[in-house]
Write an enzyme that holds these catalytic residues in place. Sequence first.
Site, mmCIF file in Angstrom:
data_model
loop_
_atom_site.group_PDB
_atom_site.id
_atom_site.type_symbol
_atom_site.label_atom_id
_atom_site.label_comp_id
_atom_site.label_asym_id
_atom_site.label_seq_id
_atom_site.Cartn_x
_atom_site.Cartn_y
_atom_site.Cartn_z
ATOM 1 N N CYS A 2 30.487 8.928 39.983
ATOM 2 C CA CYS A 2 30.328 9.036 38.539
ATOM 3 C C CYS A 2 30.809 10.407 38.049
ATOM 4 C CB CYS A 2 28.895 8.867 38.064
ATOM 5 S SG CYS A 2 28.178 7.296 38.528
ATOM 6 N N ARG A 27 36.144 10.112 40.460
ATOM 7 C CA ARG A 27 34.756 10.106 40.918
ATOM 8 C C ARG A 27 34.113 8.710 40.855
ATOM 9 N NH1 ARG A 27 32.507 15.111 41.267
ATOM 10 N NH2 ARG A 27 30.444 14.182 41.109
ATOM 11 N N TRP A 75 30.484 4.871 39.057
ATOM 12 C CA TRP A 75 30.578 4.242 40.375
ATOM 13 C C TRP A 75 29.185 3.655 40.610
ATOM 14 C CZ3 TRP A 75 28.223 4.495 45.180
ATOM 15 C CH2 TRP A 75 28.921 3.916 46.253
ATOM 16 N N ASN A 101 24.788 11.219 36.552
ATOM 17 C CA ASN A 101 25.415 11.079 37.866
ATOM 18 C C ASN A 101 24.343 11.393 38.893
ATOM 19 O OD1 ASN A 101 27.022 11.246 40.190
ATOM 20 N ND2 ASN A 101 27.574 13.372 39.768
ATOM 21 N N GLY A 102 24.068 10.424 39.770
ATOM 22 C CA GLY A 102 23.028 10.642 40.783
ATOM 23 C C GLY A 102 22.205 9.382 40.938
ATOM 24 N N GLU A 487 42.001 9.064 61.873
ATOM 25 C CA GLU A 487 42.334 9.436 60.497
ATOM 26 C C GLU A 487 43.443 8.533 59.943
ATOM 27 O OE1 GLU A 487 41.058 10.888 58.185
ATOM 28 O OE2 GLU A 487 42.650 11.462 56.818
ATOM 29 N N LYS A 491 43.019 6.179 56.665
ATOM 30 C CA LYS A 491 43.925 6.297 55.514
ATOM 31 C C LYS A 491 44.468 4.929 55.138
ATOM 32 C CE LYS A 491 43.124 9.150 54.230
ATOM 33 N NZ LYS A 491 42.276 10.247 54.475
ATOM 34 N N GLU A 494 41.633 2.478 53.683
ATOM 35 C CA GLU A 494 41.025 2.762 52.375
ATOM 36 C C GLU A 494 41.976 2.527 51.213
ATOM 37 O OE1 GLU A 494 39.429 6.725 51.708
ATOM 38 O OE2 GLU A 494 41.002 7.621 52.907
ATOM 39 N N HIS A 510 39.832 -1.659 77.551
ATOM 40 C CA HIS A 510 38.419 -2.053 77.668
ATOM 41 C C HIS A 510 38.018 -3.014 76.550
ATOM 42 C CE1 HIS A 510 37.786 0.748 80.938
ATOM 43 N NE2 HIS A 510 38.477 1.644 80.241
ATOM 44 N N LYS A 609 35.690 9.717 45.005
ATOM 45 C CA LYS A 609 36.101 10.936 45.695
ATOM 46 C C LYS A 609 34.912 11.728 46.241
ATOM 47 C CE LYS A 609 39.215 13.899 46.962
ATOM 48 N NZ LYS A 609 40.021 13.488 48.114
HETATM 49 O O1 M6R Z 1 34.124 15.744 50.225
HETATM 50 P P1 M6R Z 1 33.904 15.415 51.670
HETATM 51 O O2 M6R Z 1 34.943 15.990 52.554
HETATM 52 O O3 M6R Z 1 32.523 15.726 52.143
HETATM 53 O O4 M6R Z 1 34.063 13.833 51.722
HETATM 54 C C1 M6R Z 1 33.830 13.115 52.904
HETATM 55 C C2 M6R Z 1 34.342 11.704 52.786
HETATM 56 O O5 M6R Z 1 33.697 11.027 51.752
HETATM 57 C C3 M6R Z 1 35.854 11.653 52.541
HETATM 58 O O6 M6R Z 1 36.554 12.351 53.514
HETATM 59 C C4 M6R Z 1 36.346 10.199 52.513
HETATM 60 O O7 M6R Z 1 36.209 9.617 53.777
HETATM 61 C C5 M6R Z 1 37.775 10.122 52.008
HETATM 62 N N1 M6R Z 1 37.909 9.043 51.073
HETATM 63 C C6 M6R Z 1 38.765 9.901 53.080
HETATM 64 O O8 M6R Z 1 40.066 9.819 52.619
#
Ligand code: M6R
Length: 614
Positions: A2, A27, A75, A101-102, A487, A491, A494, A510, A609
Amino acid sequence: MCGIVGYVGFREAYPILIKGLKRLEYRGYDSAGVALLDQESDLNIYKAKGKVADLELEASKHDINGNIGIAHTRWATHGEPNQVNAHPHTSESGNIALIHNGIIENYATIKAKLIKEGITFKSCTDTEVLVQLIEFLQKGHNLTLAEAVQQALKKVVGAYAIAVIEKGNPDTIVAARKSSPLVVGVGEGEFFVGSDASPIIEYTNKVIYLEDEEVAIISKKDGVRVVSLNNTEVRAEISELALSLDEIEKGGYPHFMLKEIFEQPKTLRNCMRGRVSKNHKNIVLSGVLDNIEKFKNARRIIIIACGTSWHAALIGEHLIENLCRVPVEVEYASEFRYRNPIIYKDDIVIALSQSGETADTLAALMLAKEAGAFIYGICNAVGSSIPRITDSGSYIHVGPEIGVASTKAFTGQVTVLTMLAMTLAKAKHSITQEDLTSLISELDTIPDKIQKILELNDQIADIAKIFTYAKNFIYLGRGYSYPVALEGALKLKEISYIHAEGYPAAEMKHGPIALIDQEMPIVVIATHNGMYEKLISNIQEIKSRHGKIIAIVSEGDETVKALADYCFEIPSTLECLDPVLSTIPLQLLSYHIAVCKGKDVDQPRNLAKSVTVE
Ligand code: M6R
């Protein structure tokens, strides 16, 4: 999670709020809304399911005048994303509007009490409880808006960044925060509220970062007054933002993600600036040097993080253990905080977080602090919550990351962890000066090498088109490259919604090997380092099962090239610096596959984010 924005001043509030929401849309983006107080002090509220553009469409049919307003991009946590659950929420009389937000954790208890008092609820959100409670207390005790907000916040458990306005009070916004970010912008005769500084920077670079349980009473006439929940006056410090507008705009790129991938040569130079000595003999990471005895005497280093930051932490584990011979544990913050972990006073607990606001990382860090460990933050967002509670830390200095998929923050985190390991290794004499100098010299070449890898963009875009059919992907790596495989898979999933898994290459036999057929793309990080020979055997195993191999190889490699279906050649470097290079083609591959599939790469579904809720 949010985004909130508010404005009070002499300009029309609506355009400022909409622009602000667009900057904060990273956000959360499942619904949006705005509340405006016009000249007659009518409270006009417009909401829409979907993105800020949908809100604009809705608001364009109505009166959007007024010099004061608040707006929200959501969100969803409590209540599905629809128009009714979108913020702002209003009190029973319709006089008070609030954005939040929260999460209000004890909302059910408060709601039950208010329902008993005859209050009717319109939405399924936790937030509506707060606005109803504020009005209930205001009416019952004849309180001002600010007093009612203070009293209400004393009764809630949870996290909040809120902004509140009321009919008949066209000069004042009341804002408050606890465990969710909130910035107040201070202009000439005008004031702003934002989840971060991006909606504010265009108008003023003077900001106040509210602390937990502080309330800002923001008045067009009287300026900003900050008080505690008990109404004790707080001396609000005004900070100057070091943020520029072009850092938060796309600058000609179709997406923030692509801009951020291409920025990496520059962002890593910024990350190293002033830290890598010119003669390559020394690394000056002041947060570590200022506390060098603590680092030297640490029994153990624990790194806590989530998502991409957790992958960077895994690379940090290799770096620190290899260079410094200090045991390192990497923990998911969400698991660490709830499993009663053993934390020693001579542990160093490092929180790795781009946003510096991730709720689980923040809570895990607080736990470590209470246990007496030395807590260190490695963050990107300047002034965010983690750097403000840690004993010390290092910023990664890669500039605002707006694409929801983290790219330049990952390479910045790995670079800071590399510098941390070098600093500590030098202090512990676990590395020779000669090795250190060649490591630093090589680190200094990384931005140029990334620039070279970015030239693969068109080639990667062409190959990406071939793989839009895929429903699954496997990513394989060993040693330093295993976290890169994780990673790469994250990527891809997501932003393209293709299921992808990262594995240590040798683990394949395995279980995951059963998935391999001629349809399965397998991305292998097979640079000429570490366990190269062993990786070739793993590639042979895939080849004999007809998997489609996409390999990341070192320049000049012929062996893997002969086996793989597609190869991306990257410059050679030292094994411990390989992850920063090999991750770049994987970022580009995910980006182009998602674009080919027509996905919204900057705002993928269900994500946000900053994950400021647990
Ligand atoms: O702001 P942060 O680095 O703590 O965020 C952690 C994760 O939420 C963040 O890396 C998330 O996995 C991303 N969407 C990955 O691209």
